[in-house]
Design a protein around this motif. Structure first.
Motif, PDB file in Angstrom:
ATOM      1  N   TYR A  49       0.827  -1.205   0.000  1.00  0.00           N
ATOM      2  CA  TYR A  49       0.000   0.000   0.000  1.00  0.00           C
ATOM      3  C   TYR A  49       0.864   1.258   0.000  1.00  0.00           C
ATOM      4  CZ  TYR A  49      -4.436  -2.435   0.686  1.00  0.00           C
ATOM      5  OH  TYR A  49      -5.556  -3.205   0.509  1.00  0.00           O
ATOM      6  N   TYR A  50       2.004   1.184   0.668  1.00  0.00           N
ATOM      7  CA  TYR A  50       2.950   2.308   0.614  1.00  0.00           C
ATOM      8  C   TYR A  50       3.444   2.522  -0.816  1.00  0.00           C
ATOM      9  CZ  TYR A  50       7.279   4.927   1.246  1.00  0.00           C
ATOM     10  OH  TYR A  50       8.292   5.855   1.142  1.00  0.00           O
ATOM     11  N   ASP A  51       3.695   1.435  -1.530  1.00  0.00           N
ATOM     12  CA  ASP A  51       4.123   1.547  -2.927  1.00  0.00           C
ATOM     13  C   ASP A  51       3.016   2.131  -3.803  1.00  0.00           C
ATOM     14  OD1 ASP A  51       6.616   0.485  -2.357  1.00  0.00           O
ATOM     15  OD2 ASP A  51       5.961  -1.577  -2.692  1.00  0.00           O
ATOM     16  N   VAL A  52       1.770   1.822  -3.475  1.00  0.00           N
ATOM     17  CA  VAL A  52       0.641   2.391  -4.220  1.00  0.00           C
ATOM     18  C   VAL A  52       0.617   3.909  -4.075  1.00  0.00           C
ATOM     19  CG1 VAL A  52      -1.870   2.558  -4.268  1.00  0.00           C
ATOM     20  CG2 VAL A  52      -0.792   0.320  -4.138  1.00  0.00           C
ATOM     21  N   VAL A  53       0.727   4.382  -2.839  1.00  0.00           N
ATOM     22  CA  VAL A  53       0.712   5.827  -2.588  1.00  0.00           C
ATOM     23  C   VAL A  53       1.919   6.495  -3.234  1.00  0.00           C
ATOM     24  CG1 VAL A  53       0.763   7.596  -0.781  1.00  0.00           C
ATOM     25  CG2 VAL A  53      -0.606   5.529  -0.460  1.00  0.00           C
ATOM     26  N   GLU A  54       3.069   5.835  -3.175  1.00  0.00           N
ATOM     27  CA  GLU A  54       4.271   6.387  -3.804  1.00  0.00           C
ATOM     28  C   GLU A  54       4.095   6.507  -5.316  1.00  0.00           C
ATOM     29  OE1 GLU A  54       9.089   5.587  -3.661  1.00  0.00           O
ATOM     30  OE2 GLU A  54       7.707   3.881  -3.578  1.00  0.00           O
ATOM     31  N   ARG A  55       3.448   5.532  -5.931  1.00  0.00           N
ATOM     32  CA  ARG A  55       3.197   5.591  -7.375  1.00  0.00           C
ATOM     33  C   ARG A  55       2.306   6.789  -7.723  1.00  0.00           C
ATOM     34  NH1 ARG A  55       3.099   1.115 -10.917  1.00  0.00           N
ATOM     35  NH2 ARG A  55       4.492   0.113  -9.404  1.00  0.00           N
ATOM     36  N   GLN A  74     -12.981  -2.705   0.308  1.00  0.00           N
ATOM     37  CA  GLN A  74     -12.887  -1.300   0.708  1.00  0.00           C
ATOM     38  C   GLN A  74     -13.515  -0.396  -0.345  1.00  0.00           C
ATOM     39  OE1 GLN A  74      -8.888   0.010   1.495  1.00  0.00           O
ATOM     40  NE2 GLN A  74      -9.459   2.161   1.652  1.00  0.00           N
ATOM     41  N   THR A  75     -13.329  -0.723  -1.617  1.00  0.00           N
ATOM     42  CA  THR A  75     -13.920   0.072  -2.695  1.00  0.00           C
ATOM     43  C   THR A  75     -15.437   0.050  -2.640  1.00  0.00           C
ATOM     44  OG1 THR A  75     -12.011  -0.432  -4.099  1.00  0.00           O
ATOM     45  CG2 THR A  75     -13.999   0.375  -5.191  1.00  0.00           C
ATOM     46  N   LEU A  76     -15.995  -1.094  -2.254  1.00  0.00           N
ATOM     47  CA  LEU A  76     -17.451  -1.233  -2.157  1.00  0.00           C
ATOM     48  C   LEU A  76     -17.986  -0.812  -0.797  1.00  0.00           C
ATOM     49  CD1 LEU A  76     -17.865  -4.670  -3.978  1.00  0.00           C
ATOM     50  CD2 LEU A  76     -18.230  -2.384  -4.906  1.00  0.00           C
ATOM     51  N   ASN A  77     -17.109  -0.225   0.033  1.00  0.00           N
ATOM     52  CA  ASN A  77     -17.497   0.271   1.364  1.00  0.00           C
ATOM     53  C   ASN A  77     -18.024  -0.836   2.265  1.00  0.00           C
ATOM     54  OD1 ASN A  77     -16.868   2.975   0.691  1.00  0.00           O
ATOM     55  ND2 ASN A  77     -18.868   3.212  -0.294  1.00  0.00           N
ATOM     56  N   GLU A  78     -17.484  -2.025   2.087  1.00  0.00           N
ATOM     57  CA  GLU A  78     -17.823  -3.113   2.991  1.00  0.00           C
ATOM     58  C   GLU A  78     -16.929  -3.016   4.219  1.00  0.00           C
ATOM     59  OE1 GLU A  78     -17.690  -6.889   1.167  1.00  0.00           O
ATOM     60  OE2 GLU A  78     -19.058  -6.371  -0.464  1.00  0.00           O
ATOM     61  N   ASN A  79     -17.543  -2.944   5.372  1.00  0.00           N
ATOM     62  CA  ASN A  79     -16.796  -2.754   6.608  1.00  0.00           C
ATOM     63  C   ASN A  79     -15.894  -3.947   6.871  1.00  0.00           C
ATOM     64  OD1 ASN A  79     -18.056  -0.282   7.122  1.00  0.00           O
ATOM     65  ND2 ASN A  79     -19.775  -1.283   8.149  1.00  0.00           N
ATOM     66  N   SER A  80     -14.634  -3.653   7.140  1.00  0.00           N
ATOM     67  CA  SER A  80     -13.668  -4.696   7.458  1.00  0.00           C
ATOM     68  C   SER A  80     -13.403  -4.711   8.959  1.00  0.00           C
ATOM     69  CB  SER A  80     -12.357  -4.458   6.700  1.00  0.00           C
ATOM     70  OG  SER A  80     -11.380  -5.393   7.082  1.00  0.00           O
ATOM     71  N   GLU A  81     -13.268  -5.907   9.504  1.00  0.00           N
ATOM     72  CA  GLU A  81     -12.999  -6.010  10.934  1.00  0.00           C
ATOM     73  C   GLU A  81     -11.614  -5.487  11.280  1.00  0.00           C
ATOM     74  OE1 GLU A  81     -13.576 -10.054  11.973  1.00  0.00           O
ATOM     75  OE2 GLU A  81     -15.741 -10.057  11.547  1.00  0.00           O
ATOM     76  N   ASP A  82     -10.673  -5.639  10.374  1.00  0.00           N
ATOM     77  CA  ASP A  82      -9.309  -5.181  10.596  1.00  0.00           C
ATOM     78  C   ASP A  82      -9.056  -3.952   9.726  1.00  0.00           C
ATOM     79  OD1 ASP A  82      -6.699  -4.842  11.227  1.00  0.00           O
ATOM     80  OD2 ASP A  82      -5.989  -6.769  10.446  1.00  0.00           O
ATOM     81  N   HIS A  83      -9.008  -2.771  10.356  1.00  0.00           N
ATOM     82  CA  HIS A  83      -8.814  -1.539   9.600  1.00  0.00           C
ATOM     83  C   HIS A  83      -7.391  -1.403   9.071  1.00  0.00           C
ATOM     84  CE1 HIS A  83     -12.781   0.075  10.516  1.00  0.00           C
ATOM     85  NE2 HIS A  83     -12.617  -0.325  11.772  1.00  0.00           N
ATOM     86  N   HIS A  84      -6.467  -2.227   9.566  1.00  0.00           N
ATOM     87  CA  HIS A  84      -5.105  -2.182   9.051  1.00  0.00           C
ATOM     88  C   HIS A  84      -5.037  -2.706   7.615  1.00  0.00           C
ATOM     89  CE1 HIS A  84      -3.363  -1.015  12.890  1.00  0.00           C
ATOM     90  NE2 HIS A  84      -4.077  -1.957  13.485  1.00  0.00           N
ATOM     91  N   LYS A  85      -6.082  -3.394   7.170  1.00  0.00           N
ATOM     92  CA  LYS A  85      -6.105  -3.912   5.809  1.00  0.00           C
ATOM     93  C   LYS A  85      -6.597  -2.875   4.800  1.00  0.00           C
ATOM     94  CE  LYS A  85      -6.824  -8.746   7.151  1.00  0.00           C
ATOM     95  NZ  LYS A  85      -7.683  -9.945   6.999  1.00  0.00           N
ATOM     96  N   ASN A  86      -6.993  -1.703   5.271  1.00  0.00           N
ATOM     97  CA  ASN A  86      -7.509  -0.670   4.378  1.00  0.00           C
ATOM     98  C   ASN A  86      -6.373   0.193   3.839  1.00  0.00           C
ATOM     99  OD1 ASN A  86     -10.122  -1.536   4.814  1.00  0.00           O
ATOM    100  ND2 ASN A  86     -10.521  -0.056   6.441  1.00  0.00           N
ATOM    101  N   LEU A  87      -6.537   0.620   2.611  1.00  0.00           N
ATOM    102  CA  LEU A  87      -5.591   1.543   1.998  1.00  0.00           C
ATOM    103  C   LEU A  87      -5.860   2.947   2.517  1.00  0.00           C
ATOM    104  CD1 LEU A  87      -3.443   2.381  -0.090  1.00  0.00           C
ATOM    105  CD2 LEU A  87      -5.260   2.425  -1.810  1.00  0.00           C
ATOM    106  N   THR A  88      -4.867   3.538   3.164  1.00  0.00           N
ATOM    107  CA  THR A  88      -4.998   4.881   3.721  1.00  0.00           C
ATOM    108  C   THR A  88      -4.259   5.864   2.822  1.00  0.00           C
ATOM    109  OG1 THR A  88      -5.102   3.994   5.972  1.00  0.00           O
ATOM    110  CG2 THR A  88      -4.613   6.336   5.728  1.00  0.00           C
ATOM    111  N   PHE A  89      -4.998   6.834   2.317  1.00  0.00           N
ATOM    112  CA  PHE A  89      -4.412   7.824   1.414  1.00  0.00           C
ATOM    113  C   PHE A  89      -5.097   9.162   1.650  1.00  0.00           C
ATOM    114  CE2 PHE A  89      -4.740  10.021  -2.761  1.00  0.00           C
ATOM    115  CZ  PHE A  89      -3.405  10.390  -2.874  1.00  0.00           C
ATOM    116  N   ILE A  90      -4.302  10.183   1.948  1.00  0.00           N
ATOM    117  CA  ILE A  90      -4.809  11.540   2.146  1.00  0.00           C
ATOM    118  C   ILE A  90      -4.354  12.376   0.949  1.00  0.00           C
ATOM    119  CG2 ILE A  90      -4.821  13.561   3.647  1.00  0.00           C
ATOM    120  CD1 ILE A  90      -4.178  11.707   5.971  1.00  0.00           C
ATOM    121  N   PRO A  91      -5.268  12.777   0.083  1.00  0.00           N
ATOM    122  CA  PRO A  91      -4.873  13.428  -1.177  1.00  0.00           C
ATOM    123  C   PRO A  91      -4.623  14.925  -1.065  1.00  0.00           C
ATOM    124  CG  PRO A  91      -7.231  13.094  -1.152  1.00  0.00           C
ATOM    125  CD  PRO A  91      -6.719  12.530   0.146  1.00  0.00           C
TER     126      PRO A  91
END
Length: 365
Positions: free
Chosen positions: A201-207, A276-293
Protein backbone atom coordinates in the motif's frame (compact mmCIF):
# COMPACT_ATOMS: atom_id res chain seq x y z
CA UNK A 1 23.99 -56.79 -21.88
CA UNK A 2 20.28 -57.20 -22.55
CA UNK A 3 18.79 -54.86 -25.04
CA UNK A 4 15.84 -52.70 -24.07
CA UNK A 5 13.00 -53.46 -26.49
CA UNK A 6 11.28 -50.15 -25.73
CA UNK A 7 14.42 -48.23 -26.57
CA UNK A 8 14.92 -50.16 -29.79
CA UNK A 9 11.29 -49.61 -30.71
CA UNK A 10 11.60 -45.86 -30.15
CA UNK A 11 14.74 -45.67 -32.29
CA UNK A 12 13.14 -47.67 -35.07
CA UNK A 13 10.06 -45.44 -35.06
CA UNK A 14 12.27 -42.35 -35.20
CA UNK A 15 14.13 -43.80 -38.16
CA UNK A 16 10.89 -44.57 -39.96
CA UNK A 17 9.22 -41.19 -39.30
CA UNK A 18 11.42 -38.23 -38.28
CA UNK A 19 8.40 -35.94 -38.31
CA UNK A 20 6.56 -38.18 -35.84
CA UNK A 21 9.64 -38.20 -33.63
CA UNK A 22 9.82 -34.39 -33.66
CA UNK A 23 6.12 -34.05 -32.79
CA UNK A 24 6.57 -36.57 -30.00
CA UNK A 25 9.39 -34.49 -28.56
CA UNK A 26 7.13 -31.44 -28.55
CA UNK A 27 4.49 -33.21 -26.43
CA UNK A 28 6.93 -35.11 -24.21
CA UNK A 29 7.22 -32.49 -21.44
CA UNK A 30 10.42 -30.70 -20.48
CA UNK A 31 12.42 -29.93 -23.61
CA UNK A 32 15.73 -30.01 -21.68
CA UNK A 33 15.09 -33.23 -19.75
CA UNK A 34 18.13 -34.95 -21.28
CA UNK A 35 20.64 -32.41 -19.96
CA UNK A 36 19.17 -31.17 -16.67
CA UNK A 37 18.22 -32.89 -13.45
CA UNK A 38 14.60 -33.48 -12.61
CA UNK A 39 14.82 -31.35 -9.47
CA UNK A 40 12.29 -30.71 -6.77
CA UNK A 41 8.83 -29.73 -7.97
CA UNK A 42 8.23 -27.55 -4.90
CA UNK A 43 11.43 -25.57 -5.47
CA UNK A 44 10.63 -25.21 -9.14
CA UNK A 45 7.18 -23.87 -8.29
CA UNK A 46 8.73 -21.29 -5.95
CA UNK A 47 10.94 -20.09 -8.78
CA UNK A 48 7.96 -19.86 -11.14
CA UNK A 49 6.02 -17.93 -8.51
CA UNK A 50 8.88 -15.48 -8.07
CA UNK A 51 9.46 -14.96 -11.78
CA UNK A 52 5.94 -15.01 -13.24
CA UNK A 53 2.93 -15.26 -10.93
CA UNK A 54 3.94 -12.82 -8.20
CA UNK A 55 5.02 -9.87 -10.42
CA UNK A 56 1.73 -9.98 -12.32
CA UNK A 57 -0.41 -10.09 -9.19
CA UNK A 58 1.68 -7.45 -7.44
CA UNK A 59 1.48 -5.01 -10.34
CA UNK A 60 -2.24 -5.70 -10.71
CA UNK A 61 -2.73 -4.78 -7.05
CA UNK A 62 -0.64 -1.61 -7.33
CA UNK A 63 -2.53 -0.49 -10.45
CA UNK A 64 -5.87 -1.09 -8.73
CA UNK A 65 -4.68 0.82 -5.68
CA UNK A 66 -3.51 3.67 -7.90
CA UNK A 67 -7.02 4.14 -9.26
CA UNK A 68 -8.45 3.95 -5.74
CA UNK A 69 -6.12 6.83 -4.83
CA UNK A 70 -7.18 8.65 -8.00
CA UNK A 71 -10.81 8.23 -6.99
CA UNK A 72 -10.06 9.75 -3.58
CA UNK A 73 -8.12 12.58 -5.23
CA UNK A 74 -11.03 13.37 -7.57
CA UNK A 75 -13.46 13.22 -4.65
CA UNK A 76 -11.46 15.91 -2.89
CA UNK A 77 -11.72 18.20 -5.93
CA UNK A 78 -15.35 17.47 -6.85
CA UNK A 79 -17.44 15.94 -4.06
CA UNK A 80 -16.02 18.04 -1.24
CA UNK A 81 -16.69 21.46 -2.88
CA UNK A 82 -20.21 20.37 -3.82
CA UNK A 83 -20.95 19.26 -0.26
CA UNK A 84 -19.62 22.54 1.13
CA UNK A 85 -21.76 24.58 -1.27
CA UNK A 86 -24.81 22.50 -0.36
CA UNK A 87 -24.17 23.08 3.35
CA UNK A 88 -23.78 26.84 2.85
CA UNK A 89 -26.91 26.95 0.68
CA UNK A 90 -28.91 25.11 3.33
CA UNK A 91 -27.76 27.56 5.99
CA UNK A 92 -28.67 30.55 3.83
CA UNK A 93 -32.03 29.05 2.94
CA UNK A 94 -33.11 28.09 6.45
CA UNK A 95 -31.31 31.00 8.16
CA UNK A 96 -30.76 28.74 11.13
CA UNK A 97 -27.35 27.93 12.49
CA UNK A 98 -27.27 24.21 13.09
CA UNK A 99 -24.46 22.28 14.62
CA UNK A 100 -22.56 20.64 11.74
CA UNK A 101 -22.09 16.91 11.82
CA UNK A 102 -18.75 15.12 11.64
CA UNK A 103 -18.83 14.77 7.84
CA UNK A 104 -19.48 18.49 7.34
CA UNK A 105 -16.72 19.43 9.77
CA UNK A 106 -14.36 17.13 7.90
CA UNK A 107 -15.25 18.79 4.59
CA UNK A 108 -14.64 22.28 5.94
CA UNK A 109 -11.39 21.21 7.60
CA UNK A 110 -10.09 19.64 4.37
CA UNK A 111 -11.07 22.73 2.40
CA UNK A 112 -9.31 24.98 4.90
CA UNK A 113 -6.14 22.88 4.77
CA UNK A 114 -6.29 22.83 0.97
CA UNK A 115 -6.63 26.62 0.75
CA UNK A 116 -3.81 27.16 3.25
CA UNK A 117 -1.59 24.67 1.44
CA UNK A 118 -2.13 26.23 -1.98
CA UNK A 119 -1.68 29.71 -0.50
CA UNK A 120 1.60 28.69 1.12
CA UNK A 121 2.86 27.20 -2.13
CA UNK A 122 1.88 30.36 -3.99
CA UNK A 123 4.29 32.26 -1.75
CA UNK A 124 7.05 29.78 -2.58
CA UNK A 125 9.52 30.95 -5.20
CA UNK A 126 9.79 27.83 -7.35
CA UNK A 127 12.39 29.40 -9.64
CA UNK A 128 14.69 30.11 -6.71
CA UNK A 129 14.42 26.56 -5.39
CA UNK A 130 14.83 25.19 -8.91
CA UNK A 131 18.09 27.03 -9.57
CA UNK A 132 19.39 26.18 -6.11
CA UNK A 133 18.81 22.47 -6.66
CA UNK A 134 20.15 22.64 -10.21
CA UNK A 135 23.39 24.07 -8.87
CA UNK A 136 23.98 20.96 -6.78
CA UNK A 137 26.17 18.14 -7.97
CA UNK A 138 24.75 14.92 -9.33
CA UNK A 139 25.63 12.98 -6.18
CA UNK A 140 24.09 15.63 -3.93
CA UNK A 141 20.73 15.36 -5.69
CA UNK A 142 20.08 12.03 -4.00
CA UNK A 143 20.74 13.58 -0.59
CA UNK A 144 18.58 16.61 -1.38
CA UNK A 145 15.70 14.40 -2.54
CA UNK A 146 15.65 12.29 0.61
CA UNK A 147 16.13 15.21 2.99
CA UNK A 148 13.23 17.04 1.38
CA UNK A 149 11.08 13.91 1.50
CA UNK A 150 10.12 14.73 5.05
CA UNK A 151 9.51 18.39 4.20
CA UNK A 152 7.02 18.71 1.39
CA UNK A 153 6.09 17.34 -1.98
CA UNK A 154 6.77 20.52 -3.92
CA UNK A 155 10.50 20.36 -3.22
CA UNK A 156 10.64 16.73 -4.32
CA UNK A 157 8.80 17.65 -7.50
CA UNK A 158 11.27 20.47 -8.19
CA UNK A 159 14.18 18.08 -7.64
CA UNK A 160 12.69 15.60 -10.09
CA UNK A 161 12.03 18.40 -12.57
CA UNK A 162 15.65 19.53 -12.31
CA UNK A 163 16.90 16.02 -13.05
CA UNK A 164 14.56 15.55 -16.01
CA UNK A 165 15.50 18.77 -17.79
CA UNK A 166 19.21 18.45 -17.02
CA UNK A 167 21.38 17.57 -20.00
CA UNK A 168 23.38 14.93 -18.15
CA UNK A 169 22.84 11.69 -16.26
CA UNK A 170 21.36 13.37 -13.18
CA UNK A 171 17.98 11.64 -13.55
CA UNK A 172 19.58 8.23 -13.96
CA UNK A 173 21.83 8.84 -10.96
CA UNK A 174 18.87 9.90 -8.83
CA UNK A 175 16.80 6.87 -9.82
CA UNK A 176 19.62 4.38 -9.30
CA UNK A 177 20.71 5.77 -5.94
CA UNK A 178 17.22 6.22 -4.55
CA UNK A 179 15.95 2.83 -5.73
CA UNK A 180 19.10 1.05 -4.59
CA UNK A 181 18.55 2.44 -1.11
CA UNK A 182 14.94 1.25 -1.21
CA UNK A 183 15.96 -2.28 -2.20
CA UNK A 184 18.74 -2.40 0.38
CA UNK A 185 16.41 -1.34 3.18
CA UNK A 186 13.67 -3.84 2.36
CA UNK A 187 14.58 -7.02 0.53
CA UNK A 188 16.63 -8.77 3.21
CA UNK A 189 14.23 -8.14 6.08
CA UNK A 190 11.99 -10.66 7.71
CA UNK A 191 8.46 -9.45 7.15
CA UNK A 192 5.09 -10.90 7.99
CA UNK A 193 2.12 -11.04 5.70
CA UNK A 194 0.56 -8.00 7.40
CA UNK A 195 3.77 -6.01 7.02
CA UNK A 196 3.89 -6.92 3.34
CA UNK A 197 0.30 -5.73 3.04
CA UNK A 198 1.26 -2.33 4.46
CA UNK A 199 4.36 -2.17 2.26
CA UNK A 200 2.47 -2.73 -0.98
CA UNK A 201 0.00 0.00 0.00
CA UNK A 202 2.95 2.31 0.61
CA UNK A 203 4.12 1.55 -2.93
CA UNK A 204 0.64 2.39 -4.22
CA UNK A 205 0.71 5.83 -2.59
CA UNK A 206 4.27 6.39 -3.80
CA UNK A 207 3.20 5.59 -7.37
CA UNK A 208 0.46 8.21 -7.14
CA UNK A 209 2.86 10.80 -5.72
CA UNK A 210 5.21 10.18 -8.64
CA UNK A 211 2.32 10.89 -11.00
CA UNK A 212 1.76 14.22 -9.25
CA UNK A 213 5.47 14.99 -9.65
CA UNK A 214 5.32 14.18 -13.36
CA UNK A 215 2.35 16.54 -13.76
CA UNK A 216 4.40 19.21 -12.03
CA UNK A 217 7.27 18.69 -14.45
CA UNK A 218 4.88 18.80 -17.41
CA UNK A 219 3.41 22.09 -16.21
CA UNK A 220 6.87 23.59 -15.71
CA UNK A 221 7.89 22.57 -19.22
CA UNK A 222 4.74 24.10 -20.71
CA UNK A 223 5.48 27.40 -19.01
CA UNK A 224 9.26 27.66 -19.27
CA UNK A 225 10.70 25.18 -21.76
CA UNK A 226 12.19 26.48 -24.99
CA UNK A 227 12.48 24.52 -28.19
CA UNK A 228 11.31 20.92 -28.65
CA UNK A 229 10.89 19.38 -25.23
CA UNK A 230 7.95 16.96 -25.28
CA UNK A 231 9.87 13.99 -26.66
CA UNK A 232 12.58 14.33 -24.03
CA UNK A 233 9.97 14.76 -21.29
CA UNK A 234 8.06 11.68 -22.43
CA UNK A 235 11.24 9.58 -22.54
CA UNK A 236 12.32 10.64 -19.06
CA UNK A 237 8.83 10.19 -17.61
CA UNK A 238 8.67 6.66 -19.01
CA UNK A 239 12.11 5.99 -17.52
CA UNK A 240 10.86 7.09 -14.10
CA UNK A 241 7.79 4.84 -14.27
CA UNK A 242 9.69 1.85 -15.66
CA UNK A 243 12.31 2.11 -12.93
CA UNK A 244 9.62 2.36 -10.28
CA UNK A 245 7.76 -0.68 -11.61
CA UNK A 246 10.98 -2.67 -11.96
CA UNK A 247 12.14 -1.87 -8.43
CA UNK A 248 8.75 -2.68 -6.91
CA UNK A 249 8.66 -6.05 -8.65
CA UNK A 250 12.19 -6.95 -7.56
CA UNK A 251 11.49 -5.86 -3.99
CA UNK A 252 8.28 -7.84 -3.63
CA UNK A 253 9.69 -10.88 -5.41
CA UNK A 254 12.63 -11.08 -3.01
CA UNK A 255 10.47 -10.41 0.04
CA UNK A 256 7.98 -13.09 -0.93
CA UNK A 257 10.65 -15.65 -1.76
CA UNK A 258 12.72 -15.21 1.40
CA UNK A 259 9.67 -15.04 3.66
CA UNK A 260 7.88 -17.92 1.92
CA UNK A 261 4.82 -15.84 1.02
CA UNK A 262 2.84 -17.22 -1.90
CA UNK A 263 1.48 -15.08 -4.75
CA UNK A 264 -2.05 -15.80 -3.58
CA UNK A 265 -1.40 -13.35 -0.73
CA UNK A 266 -1.55 -10.49 -3.25
CA UNK A 267 -4.88 -11.81 -4.47
CA UNK A 268 -6.10 -11.64 -0.87
CA UNK A 269 -4.81 -8.07 -0.63
CA UNK A 270 -6.72 -7.19 -3.79
CA UNK A 271 -9.82 -8.81 -2.32
CA UNK A 272 -9.53 -6.58 0.75
CA UNK A 273 -9.06 -3.55 -1.49
CA UNK A 274 -12.15 -4.52 -3.49
CA UNK A 275 -14.19 -4.72 -0.30
CA UNK A 276 -12.89 -1.30 0.71
CA UNK A 277 -13.92 0.07 -2.70
CA UNK A 278 -17.45 -1.23 -2.16
CA UNK A 279 -17.50 0.27 1.36
CA UNK A 280 -17.82 -3.11 2.99
CA UNK A 281 -16.80 -2.75 6.61
CA UNK A 282 -13.67 -4.70 7.46
CA UNK A 283 -13.00 -6.01 10.93
CA UNK A 284 -9.31 -5.18 10.60
CA UNK A 285 -8.81 -1.54 9.60
CA UNK A 286 -5.10 -2.18 9.05
CA UNK A 287 -6.10 -3.91 5.81
CA UNK A 288 -7.51 -0.67 4.38
CA UNK A 289 -5.59 1.54 2.00
CA UNK A 290 -5.00 4.88 3.72
CA UNK A 291 -4.41 7.82 1.41
CA UNK A 292 -4.81 11.54 2.15
CA UNK A 293 -4.87 13.43 -1.18
CA UNK A 294 -4.39 16.92 0.28
CA UNK A 295 -0.66 17.20 -0.47
CA UNK A 296 -0.90 16.03 -4.12
CA UNK A 297 -3.93 18.26 -4.63
CA UNK A 298 -2.03 21.30 -3.35
CA UNK A 299 0.87 20.58 -5.70
CA UNK A 300 -1.36 20.02 -8.73
CA UNK A 301 -3.42 23.16 -8.11
CA UNK A 302 -0.26 25.19 -7.52
CA UNK A 303 1.38 24.16 -10.79
CA UNK A 304 -1.78 24.32 -12.93
CA UNK A 305 -2.83 27.79 -11.77
CA UNK A 306 -0.12 29.60 -13.83
CA UNK A 307 -1.15 27.63 -16.92
CA UNK A 308 -4.74 28.78 -16.51
CA UNK A 309 -3.48 32.32 -15.96
CA UNK A 310 -1.92 32.30 -19.43
CA UNK A 311 -5.34 31.48 -20.92
CA UNK A 312 -7.04 34.53 -19.43
CA UNK A 313 -7.55 37.40 -21.88
CA UNK A 314 -6.46 40.89 -21.04
CA UNK A 315 -9.22 43.35 -20.28
CA UNK A 316 -11.37 44.73 -17.48
CA UNK A 317 -11.56 42.95 -14.15
CA UNK A 318 -15.14 41.77 -14.68
CA UNK A 319 -14.21 40.26 -18.04
CA UNK A 320 -11.28 38.40 -16.51
CA UNK A 321 -13.47 37.29 -13.61
CA UNK A 322 -15.98 35.90 -16.09
CA UNK A 323 -13.29 33.81 -17.76
CA UNK A 324 -11.94 32.63 -14.40
CA UNK A 325 -15.40 31.37 -13.45
CA UNK A 326 -15.88 29.83 -16.90
CA UNK A 327 -12.58 27.94 -16.85
CA UNK A 328 -13.17 26.85 -13.25
CA UNK A 329 -16.63 25.55 -14.11
CA UNK A 330 -15.37 23.72 -17.19
CA UNK A 331 -12.55 22.15 -15.17
CA UNK A 332 -14.98 21.08 -12.47
CA UNK A 333 -17.26 19.42 -15.03
CA UNK A 334 -14.32 17.54 -16.55
CA UNK A 335 -13.13 16.38 -13.12
CA UNK A 336 -16.67 15.35 -12.18
CA UNK A 337 -16.94 13.24 -15.34
CA UNK A 338 -13.62 11.59 -14.53
CA UNK A 339 -14.82 10.99 -10.97
CA UNK A 340 -17.97 9.27 -12.19
CA UNK A 341 -16.11 7.10 -14.70
CA UNK A 342 -13.38 6.07 -12.26
CA UNK A 343 -15.78 5.36 -9.39
CA UNK A 344 -18.24 3.32 -11.44
CA UNK A 345 -15.45 1.37 -13.13
CA UNK A 346 -13.81 0.59 -9.79
CA UNK A 347 -17.07 -0.59 -8.25
CA UNK A 348 -17.87 -2.73 -11.26
CA UNK A 349 -14.42 -4.35 -11.31
CA UNK A 350 -14.44 -4.83 -7.53
CA UNK A 351 -17.81 -6.60 -7.71
CA UNK A 352 -16.57 -8.81 -10.54
CA UNK A 353 -13.35 -9.70 -8.72
CA UNK A 354 -15.10 -10.55 -5.45
CA UNK A 355 -17.48 -12.80 -7.35
CA UNK A 356 -14.53 -14.54 -9.01
CA UNK A 357 -12.86 -15.07 -5.65
CA UNK A 358 -16.04 -16.42 -4.11
CA UNK A 359 -16.60 -18.84 -6.97
CA UNK A 360 -13.01 -20.03 -6.71
CA UNK A 361 -13.30 -20.63 -2.96
CA UNK A 362 -16.52 -22.58 -3.43
CA UNK A 363 -14.89 -24.65 -6.17
CA UNK A 364 -11.92 -25.45 -3.93
CA UNK A 365 -14.21 -26.47 -1.08
Amino acid sequence: MAKDPNLLGEVSRAERSPLRYFIGEIYSGNSLRSTISVGNEKKRQRVYNTMFHLPLRCERLICAGFFVCLDSFLSLLTIMPARILMTIWRLLKTRQLQRPNAAELSDFACFLVLVMGVGTLQLTDISLIYHFIRGQGTVKLYVVYNVLEVRNMISQAITLSTCIVAHNNALLALLVSNNFAEIKSNVFKRVSKDNLHSLVYYDVVERFHITAFVLFVLAQNILEAEGPWFESFLTNALMVYMCEVFIDLIKHSFLSKFNDIKPDAYSEFLEDLSKQTLNENSEDHHKNLTFIPLAPACVVIRVLAPIYATLLPSGPLLWRLFWIISWSGLTYIMLAIWKILVSLSLRSLATWYLKQRMDRKQHMD
